[in-house]
Write a protein that holds these residues in place. Structure first.
Motif, PDB file in Angstrom:
ATOM      1  N   ARG A 126     -22.942  -5.168  42.929  1.00 53.00           N
ATOM      2  CA  ARG A 126     -23.153  -4.851  44.345  1.00 53.00           C
ATOM      3  C   ARG A 126     -24.638  -4.879  44.672  1.00 53.00           C
ATOM      4  NH1 ARG A 126     -19.602  -0.358  44.865  1.00 53.00           N
ATOM      5  NH2 ARG A 126     -21.133   0.812  46.047  1.00 53.00           N
ATOM      6  N   ARG A 177     -26.952  -5.784  48.050  1.00 53.96           N
ATOM      7  CA  ARG A 177     -27.951  -4.854  48.575  1.00 53.96           C
ATOM      8  C   ARG A 177     -29.302  -5.553  48.712  1.00 53.96           C
ATOM      9  NH1 ARG A 177     -27.005  -0.382  45.312  1.00 53.96           N
ATOM     10  NH2 ARG A 177     -28.746  -0.898  43.972  1.00 53.96           N
ATOM     11  N   GLN A 212     -31.458  -6.356  52.011  1.00 57.57           N
ATOM     12  CA  GLN A 212     -32.875  -6.005  52.209  1.00 57.57           C
ATOM     13  C   GLN A 212     -33.658  -7.210  52.737  1.00 57.57           C
ATOM     14  OE1 GLN A 212     -34.276  -4.512  48.443  1.00 57.57           O
ATOM     15  NE2 GLN A 212     -32.956  -2.715  48.559  1.00 57.57           N
TER      16      GLN A 212
END
Ligand code: ADP
Ligand code: MG
Length: 277
Positions: free
Chosen positions: A155, A159, A163
């Motif tokens: 995951r 993420r 970002q």
């Protein structure tokens, strides 16, 4: 009376804390004393305090953006010696420092030999973007590729991509030092194509474009990467030899300094970039 005053100051400071107004809290008594002695009216006093808070808030936010950008070393344009690098146009860099290229989602490519100021300029331009309110992240390309490979099955990858999606400017420093693995090159390409026309990129490389295949592994990927990077892009060449090397040489043989003729290149082993044609 005195006690009452100090009680209301305590309460005032408490409210200011709850409202997150630290500068007003720190300055209100001093500014009040000054306002009383200058006979300043209440509204002007309030205006002064709010202006102080706003200024400080902007500065704190800029500091946070600088920290979040994770520059290995902070460099500024003030410390860049343009006279020592005549191939870099000061007017063009000053214009880039205004960050309009970020609003237009354009890219900047800095190409030149090692030690010629590419990372310095990339960092300084990115720091200007932080000061202007843009969200910036600086990566050495090999570090980014490692982070992408490590996160790829998890995951964490989503993420990381999330970002990147929130950034206005992504700096990829030193594309070209270490050849990426096939997977690494694909992941890097994914970042570059996701950024395409959304997030500006500043890329630095010591390799001329025709050698990028060595890093990215395949002609297809190199072509596609260059296509995205160079579509609406500024290319800045930092021609010549290493800044530090030149200074070291100048120091050691001060009596007879030999400058290489601009444009002819030098025979230094470090010179890996052939002049573009
Ligand atoms: P590159 O990324 O092209 O390999 P760097 O930007 O890391 O080169 O430059 C190497 C060192 O020399 C850095 O400390 C940098 O600040 C300094 N430097 C390079 N060019 C200049 C310049 N024109 N003016 C001032 N310092 C420079
Ligand atoms: Mg560098």
């Amino acid at each position: 009376m005195k006690q009452l005053e100090s009680k209301s100051v305590v309460l005032l400071k408490h409210h200011l804390k709850v409202l997150r107004l630290p500068t007003i809290s720190a300055e209100c008594e001093k500014v009040a004393a000054q306002a009383a002695s200058d006979n300043v009216d209440h509204l002007s006093y309030l205006l002064q305090l709010l202006e102080l808070e706003l200024l400080d808030r902007e500065k704190r936010a800029a500091d946070r953006r600088l920290k979040a950008a994770k520059f290995p070393t902070l460099k500024t344009l003030d410390t860049f010696d343009f006279a020592a690098r005549p191939s870099v146009n000061k007017v063009e860099i000053t214009e880039l420092a205004r960050c309009e290229y970020i609003d237009k989602h354009e890219n900047v490519l800095l190409v030149g030999n090692p030690g010629t100021g590419k990372s310095h300029l990339a960092t300084a331009l990115a720091a200007c973007a932080c000061a202007k309110g843009y969200r910036v992240r600086f990566y050495r390309t090999t570090e980014l590729v490692t982070a992408l490979i490590e996160a790829r099955d998890e995951r964490a990858f989503l993420r990381l991509k999330g970002q990147f999606a929130r950034l206005d400017l992504l700096v990829l420093d030193e594309l070209g030092y270490v050849p990426a693995s096939k997977v690494g090159a694909e992941l890097l390409f994914d970042v570059i194509s996701t950024a395409y026309e959304r997030t500006s990129l500043i890329v630095t490389s010591n390799l001329p474009f025709d050698s990028w295949t060595e890093v990215l592994g395949s002609e297809r990927l190199t072509g596609a990467t260059l296509d995205r990077l160079t579509h609406r892009c500024r290319i800045i060449e930092t021609k010549g030899e290493s800044y530090r090397l030149r200074h070291a040489k100048a120091r050691s043989r001060r009596p007879k300094i030999e400058e290489s003729v601009p444009g002819t290149g030098s025979s230094e082993a470090l010179d890996t970039v052939s002049s573009t044609n």
